[in-house]
Scaffold this motif. Structure first.
Motif, PDB file in Angstrom:
ATOM      1  N   PRO A  96       0.833  -1.206   0.000  1.00  0.00           N
ATOM      2  CA  PRO A  96       0.000   0.000   0.000  1.00  0.00           C
ATOM      3  C   PRO A  96       0.869   1.257   0.000  1.00  0.00           C
ATOM      4  O   PRO A  96       2.086   1.178   0.193  1.00  0.00           O
ATOM      5  N   VAL A  97       0.211   2.398  -0.175  1.00  0.00           N
ATOM      6  CA  VAL A  97       0.917   3.670  -0.091  1.00  0.00           C
ATOM      7  C   VAL A  97       1.481   3.813   1.312  1.00  0.00           C
ATOM      8  O   VAL A  97       0.815   3.493   2.292  1.00  0.00           O
ATOM      9  N   GLY A  98       2.713   4.260   1.409  1.00  0.00           N
ATOM     10  CA  GLY A  98       3.315   4.507   2.723  1.00  0.00           C
ATOM     11  C   GLY A  98       4.444   3.556   3.053  1.00  0.00           C
ATOM     12  O   GLY A  98       4.972   2.842   2.200  1.00  0.00           O
ATOM     13  N   GLY A  99       4.785   3.540   4.319  1.00  0.00           N
ATOM     14  CA  GLY A  99       5.925   2.786   4.809  1.00  0.00           C
ATOM     15  C   GLY A  99       5.799   1.283   4.707  1.00  0.00           C
ATOM     16  O   GLY A  99       6.790   0.572   4.852  1.00  0.00           O
ATOM     17  N   SER A 100       4.605   0.792   4.444  1.00  0.00           N
ATOM     18  CA  SER A 100       4.410  -0.655   4.325  1.00  0.00           C
ATOM     19  C   SER A 100       4.413  -1.131   2.870  1.00  0.00           C
ATOM     20  O   SER A 100       4.042  -2.268   2.590  1.00  0.00           O
ATOM     21  N   ASN A 101       4.816  -0.269   1.934  1.00  0.00           N
ATOM     22  CA  ASN A 101       4.848  -0.662   0.527  1.00  0.00           C
ATOM     23  C   ASN A 101       5.630  -1.961   0.364  1.00  0.00           C
ATOM     24  O   ASN A 101       6.771  -2.072   0.796  1.00  0.00           O
ATOM     25  N   ALA A 102       4.991  -2.935  -0.265  1.00  0.00           N
ATOM     26  CA  ALA A 102       5.629  -4.237  -0.460  1.00  0.00           C
ATOM     27  C   ALA A 102       6.010  -4.470  -1.919  1.00  0.00           C
ATOM     28  O   ALA A 102       6.448  -5.563  -2.267  1.00  0.00           O
ATOM     29  N   ASP A 103       5.848  -3.461  -2.771  1.00  0.00           N
ATOM     30  CA  ASP A 103       6.190  -3.609  -4.183  1.00  0.00           C
ATOM     31  C   ASP A 103       7.594  -3.039  -4.420  1.00  0.00           C
ATOM     32  O   ASP A 103       7.758  -1.825  -4.531  1.00  0.00           O
ATOM     33  N   PRO A 104       8.611  -3.888  -4.481  1.00  0.00           N
ATOM     34  CA  PRO A 104       9.987  -3.392  -4.632  1.00  0.00           C
ATOM     35  C   PRO A 104      10.256  -2.777  -6.007  1.00  0.00           C
ATOM     36  O   PRO A 104      11.275  -2.132  -6.194  1.00  0.00           O
ATOM     37  N   THR A 105       9.353  -2.951  -6.961  1.00  0.00           N
ATOM     38  CA  THR A 105       9.572  -2.403  -8.302  1.00  0.00           C
ATOM     39  C   THR A 105       8.978  -1.010  -8.480  1.00  0.00           C
ATOM     40  O   THR A 105       9.281  -0.342  -9.461  1.00  0.00           O
ATOM     41  N   TYR A 106       8.146  -0.555  -7.532  1.00  0.00           N
ATOM     42  CA  TYR A 106       7.537   0.772  -7.668  1.00  0.00           C
ATOM     43  C   TYR A 106       8.610   1.853  -7.604  1.00  0.00           C
ATOM     44  O   TYR A 106       9.521   1.803  -6.782  1.00  0.00           O
ATOM     45  N   SER A 107       8.484   2.839  -8.475  1.00  0.00           N
ATOM     46  CA  SER A 107       9.362   4.006  -8.465  1.00  0.00           C
ATOM     47  C   SER A 107       8.522   5.229  -8.796  1.00  0.00           C
ATOM     48  O   SER A 107       7.600   5.138  -9.617  1.00  0.00           O
ATOM     49  N   PRO A 108       8.816   6.380  -8.200  1.00  0.00           N
ATOM     50  CA  PRO A 108       8.067   7.592  -8.534  1.00  0.00           C
ATOM     51  C   PRO A 108       8.559   8.248  -9.828  1.00  0.00           C
ATOM     52  O   PRO A 108       8.068   9.292 -10.220  1.00  0.00           O
ATOM     53  N   LEU A 109       9.542   7.623 -10.495  1.00  0.00           N
ATOM     54  CA  LEU A 109      10.051   8.157 -11.753  1.00  0.00           C
ATOM     55  C   LEU A 109       9.346   7.466 -12.918  1.00  0.00           C
ATOM     56  O   LEU A 109       9.253   6.234 -12.955  1.00  0.00           O
ATOM     57  N   TRP A 110       8.873   8.282 -13.861  1.00  0.00           N
ATOM     58  CA  TRP A 110       8.076   7.776 -14.981  1.00  0.00           C
ATOM     59  C   TRP A 110       8.617   8.323 -16.290  1.00  0.00           C
ATOM     60  O   TRP A 110       8.928   9.509 -16.381  1.00  0.00           O
ATOM     61  N   VAL A 111       8.696   7.473 -17.316  1.00  0.00           N
ATOM     62  CA  VAL A 111       8.979   7.952 -18.658  1.00  0.00           C
ATOM     63  C   VAL A 111       7.618   8.123 -19.336  1.00  0.00           C
ATOM     64  O   VAL A 111       6.756   7.239 -19.258  1.00  0.00           O
ATOM     65  N   LEU A 112       7.404   9.291 -19.930  1.00  0.00           N
ATOM     66  CA  LEU A 112       6.094   9.585 -20.510  1.00  0.00           C
ATOM     67  C   LEU A 112       5.923   8.900 -21.862  1.00  0.00           C
ATOM     68  O   LEU A 112       6.787   8.979 -22.729  1.00  0.00           O
ATOM     69  N   VAL A 113       4.780   8.253 -22.009  1.00  0.00           N
ATOM     70  CA  VAL A 113       4.349   7.672 -23.277  1.00  0.00           C
ATOM     71  C   VAL A 113       3.100   8.450 -23.674  1.00  0.00           C
ATOM     72  O   VAL A 113       2.090   8.427 -22.961  1.00  0.00           O
ATOM     73  N   MET A 114       3.188   9.167 -24.789  1.00  0.00           N
ATOM     74  CA  MET A 114       2.057   9.986 -25.238  1.00  0.00           C
ATOM     75  C   MET A 114       1.028   9.097 -25.931  1.00  0.00           C
ATOM     76  O   MET A 114       1.376   8.247 -26.758  1.00  0.00           O
ATOM     77  N   VAL A 115      -0.232   9.298 -25.570  1.00  0.00           N
ATOM     78  CA  VAL A 115      -1.337   8.526 -26.132  1.00  0.00           C
ATOM     79  C   VAL A 115      -2.186   9.478 -26.968  1.00  0.00           C
ATOM     80  O   VAL A 115      -2.725  10.452 -26.442  1.00  0.00           O
ATOM     81  N   ARG A 116      -2.283   9.184 -28.255  1.00  0.00           N
ATOM     82  CA  ARG A 116      -3.087  10.014 -29.163  1.00  0.00           C
ATOM     83  C   ARG A 116      -4.129   9.147 -29.844  1.00  0.00           C
ATOM     84  O   ARG A 116      -3.804   8.084 -30.387  1.00  0.00           O
ATOM     85  N   TRP A 117      -5.371   9.610 -29.808  1.00  0.00           N
ATOM     86  CA  TRP A 117      -6.450   8.913 -30.496  1.00  0.00           C
ATOM     87  C   TRP A 117      -6.279   9.101 -31.993  1.00  0.00           C
ATOM     88  O   TRP A 117      -5.960  10.192 -32.460  1.00  0.00           O
ATOM     89  N   LYS A 118      -6.491   8.043 -32.746  1.00  0.00           N
ATOM     90  CA  LYS A 118      -6.367   8.113 -34.201  1.00  0.00           C
ATOM     91  C   LYS A 118      -7.613   8.782 -34.779  1.00  0.00           C
ATOM     92  O   LYS A 118      -8.705   8.717 -34.193  1.00  0.00           O
ATOM     93  N   PRO A 119      -7.464   9.430 -35.934  1.00  0.00           N
ATOM     94  CA  PRO A 119      -8.607  10.095 -36.577  1.00  0.00           C
ATOM     95  C   PRO A 119      -9.746   9.103 -36.818  1.00  0.00           C
ATOM     96  O   PRO A 119      -9.517   7.948 -37.191  1.00  0.00           O
ATOM     97  N   GLY A 120     -10.962   9.571 -36.572  1.00  0.00           N
ATOM     98  CA  GLY A 120     -12.147   8.752 -36.786  1.00  0.00           C
ATOM     99  C   GLY A 120     -12.539   7.883 -35.609  1.00  0.00           C
ATOM    100  O   GLY A 120     -13.592   7.254 -35.624  1.00  0.00           O
ATOM    101  N   VAL A 121     -11.703   7.831 -34.586  1.00  0.00           N
ATOM    102  CA  VAL A 121     -11.996   7.027 -33.396  1.00  0.00           C
ATOM    103  C   VAL A 121     -12.614   7.941 -32.344  1.00  0.00           C
ATOM    104  O   VAL A 121     -12.095   9.022 -32.072  1.00  0.00           O
ATOM    105  N   THR A 122     -13.722   7.514 -31.772  1.00  0.00           N
ATOM    106  CA  THR A 122     -14.355   8.283 -30.703  1.00  0.00           C
ATOM    107  C   THR A 122     -13.599   8.028 -29.403  1.00  0.00           C
ATOM    108  O   THR A 122     -13.562   6.889 -28.919  1.00  0.00           O
ATOM    109  N   PRO A 123     -12.968   9.071 -28.842  1.00  0.00           N
ATOM    110  CA  PRO A 123     -12.225   8.874 -27.590  1.00  0.00           C
ATOM    111  C   PRO A 123     -13.138   8.434 -26.451  1.00  0.00           C
ATOM    112  O   PRO A 123     -14.317   8.802 -26.399  1.00  0.00           O
ATOM    113  N   ARG A 124     -12.577   7.645 -25.568  1.00  0.00           N
ATOM    114  CA  ARG A 124     -13.259   7.225 -24.344  1.00  0.00           C
ATOM    115  C   ARG A 124     -12.210   7.221 -23.239  1.00  0.00           C
ATOM    116  O   ARG A 124     -11.016   7.298 -23.514  1.00  0.00           O
TER     117      ARG A 124
END
Length: 166
Positions: A96-124
């Motif tokens: 969970p969030v906080g001092g009891s985090n048990a996920d050793p792979t979690y990191s607050p650093l993120w590489v951004l992946v841009m998500v763009r809807w293709k033409p003609g697709v209704t975004p959701r």
């Protein structure tokens, strides 16, 4: 180390406040929303390696964050919609969030992946990494991995929050 760096950055903000004549012993940062496995979670945005986004969001421009990609440090993908048509999608959170985090792979650093809807697709609204990848498989969105790294620690998720987060 990344969590330690985050604590140091927040501590530096507190010390900067003291030297600037501020009297408060706490700092307020705006919470940002993201999706994780169909649920809204909250993070704070403090630093990013892109000067344009840093200026737009009023956060620190830290070009050295991009070096984490070269150094093999743990950096997960964060699926960002460049038009801000929806909240970012994160593939992991502390559990969970906080001092009891048990996920050793979690990191607050993120590489951004841009998500763009293709033409003609209704975004959701896409509410999980699985939904983003399924939309890509169906040809509905285009994913573009950037070299932009952000420091976005998750501070509230699944009913748990860091101390002081309201």
């Amino acid at each position: 180390m990344p969590a330690l760096a985050t604590r140091h950055a927040l501590g530096a903000l507190l010390m900067l406040g003291a030297t600037a004549g501020w009297t408060a012993d706490e700092v307020s940062l705006p919470l940002k929303e993201a999706w994780f496995e169909g649920q809204i979670v909250h993070y704070v945005s403090t630093d990013i390696s892109d000067p344009g986004i840093a200026k737009k969001q009023g956060i620190n421009y830290v070009p050295a964050l991009a070096d984490t990609l070269k150094q093999g440090m743990p950096v997960e993908r964060a699926y960002k919609f460049p038009g801000d048509e929806q909240a970012t999608v994160l593939p992991s959170i502390p559990r969970p969030v906080g001092g009891s985090n048990a996920d050793p792979t979690y990191s607050p650093l993120w590489v951004l992946v841009m998500v763009r809807w293709k033409p003609g697709v209704t975004p959701r609204t896409l509410t999980s990494e699985e939904a983003v990848l399924a939309a890509e498989d169906k040809g509905e969105v285009e994913l573009t991995r950037t070299k932009i790294v952000a420091n976005w620690p998750v501070v509230r998720a699944r009913g748990a929050a860091l101390q002081g987060v309201h």
